[in-house]
Design a protein around this motif. Sequence first.
Motif, mmCIF file in Angstrom:
data_model
loop_
_atom_site.group_PDB
_atom_site.id
_atom_site.type_symbol
_atom_site.label_atom_id
_atom_site.label_comp_id
_atom_site.label_asym_id
_atom_site.label_seq_id
_atom_site.Cartn_x
_atom_site.Cartn_y
_atom_site.Cartn_z
ATOM 1 N N HIS A 198 71.285 33.497 50.686
ATOM 2 C CA HIS A 198 70.617 32.639 49.724
ATOM 3 C C HIS A 198 70.620 33.227 48.314
ATOM 4 N N ASN A 242 75.519 24.419 47.634
ATOM 5 C CA ASN A 242 74.509 25.464 47.768
ATOM 6 C C ASN A 242 73.156 24.978 47.275
ATOM 7 N N ASN A 283 80.007 24.352 52.869
ATOM 8 C CA ASN A 283 78.538 24.321 52.841
ATOM 9 C C ASN A 283 77.980 25.707 53.135
ATOM 10 N N ILE A 284 77.253 26.270 52.199
ATOM 11 C CA ILE A 284 76.593 27.556 52.414
ATOM 12 C C ILE A 284 75.109 27.457 52.058
ATOM 13 N N THR A 285 74.559 26.225 52.163
ATOM 14 C CA THR A 285 73.152 25.986 51.845
ATOM 15 C C THR A 285 72.253 26.651 52.878
ATOM 16 N N GLU A 286 71.307 27.454 52.415
ATOM 17 C CA GLU A 286 70.326 28.084 53.294
ATOM 18 C C GLU A 286 69.072 27.217 53.364
ATOM 19 N N GLN A 323 75.657 24.874 57.989
ATOM 20 C CA GLN A 323 75.934 26.039 57.146
ATOM 21 C C GLN A 323 77.164 26.786 57.653
#
Length: 362
Positions: A198, A242, A283-286, A323
């Motif tokens: 994050h 993100n 997609n690397i959204t926490e 993710q």
Amino acid sequence: MGLGPFGRIPRRGLLRAGAVLAGAAFGMERSAAGEQDGEGAPSTGHGMAGRHGQNRVVGTVDADRNGFDPMEFLTEFDTGVVTTDPDGRQVREWTITAVDREVEIAPGVFFPAWTYNGRIPGPTLRCTEGERLRIRFLNAGSHPHTMHFHGIHSARMDGVPGAGEIGPGEAFTYEFAAEPYGCHLYHCHSIPLKRHIHKGLYGAFIVDPDPDRHPLSREDAAARKLGTPQNADWQELVMVMNGFDTNFDDENEFYAVNTIPFAYFDRPIRIDRSRPVRIYLINITEFDPINSLHVHANFFDYYDHGTTLTPTHRRIDTVMQCQAQRGIVELSFANHEPGLYMFHAHQTEFAELGWMSHFEVV
């Protein structure tokens, strides 16, 4: 301070309310401008932009101070330095440094980030299937960090605690073959994982197919390989989805593509309608189980993880990713009239808090 009859309002609720109020005020301001212009509709300065919605941030992010611009990031591919080893094999090398730094993620909102090479996302690393990759990783930050690559490699090169994790002031070299071809990513895998990701330690990792390895699909492979005549026909874009939790309560206050909320709303991505579009979507959204992409007024083909040369989904207009899931989107505006075409997350909250964009088809 009294809580009033409804008790404490969470920060995210306050942000939502602020977005609605700011949007209403902005809408009234535009309506007044439209009336002064003697027009029936508000004057926006961006064609359809004002008609699509009024949730906005106020002001602009200083890209020069940040050291990166989301508009430039779309098409920046870091191909490293290429050499040949004694066995005649092509080797591609990079140097990546973990750095603690403050990043302006929205106008006037500064985030204490952990970064690769001082930017979020880190540089987009691009190579060709079968090459030997060598990534020298330096830790100039204040915490242990790694680089974990989504690809095929040995356990020694996995970029996890005990296999490539380094402390402040240390260095490690990751080395492995570029396999498989596709749209991948890299990120820190130190503990606590959710905090290291994050805080900004992630980036795109693209492995182009080698046409010589795919004789039955040579043209399709060549169209993916950077530097070929077939690839030159394509408009290629990198989009890393993100979010940012600015008060560290495990809920995001902002969502974006390539870090800056609404970056491509006021500065639409210009598309030449005579050329097809390829999007490397990651997609690397926490703190949220999924993110998504929806394109207005068009449909696209989707290649899940980018590891096939034929679509895994055909003619869809919305795709969901958990993710670390990623894929390649291919679409065309050849039969569209010029104008602004919206694209965004199809979770309303994400769109209202920044993940809202436009293509400008010309």
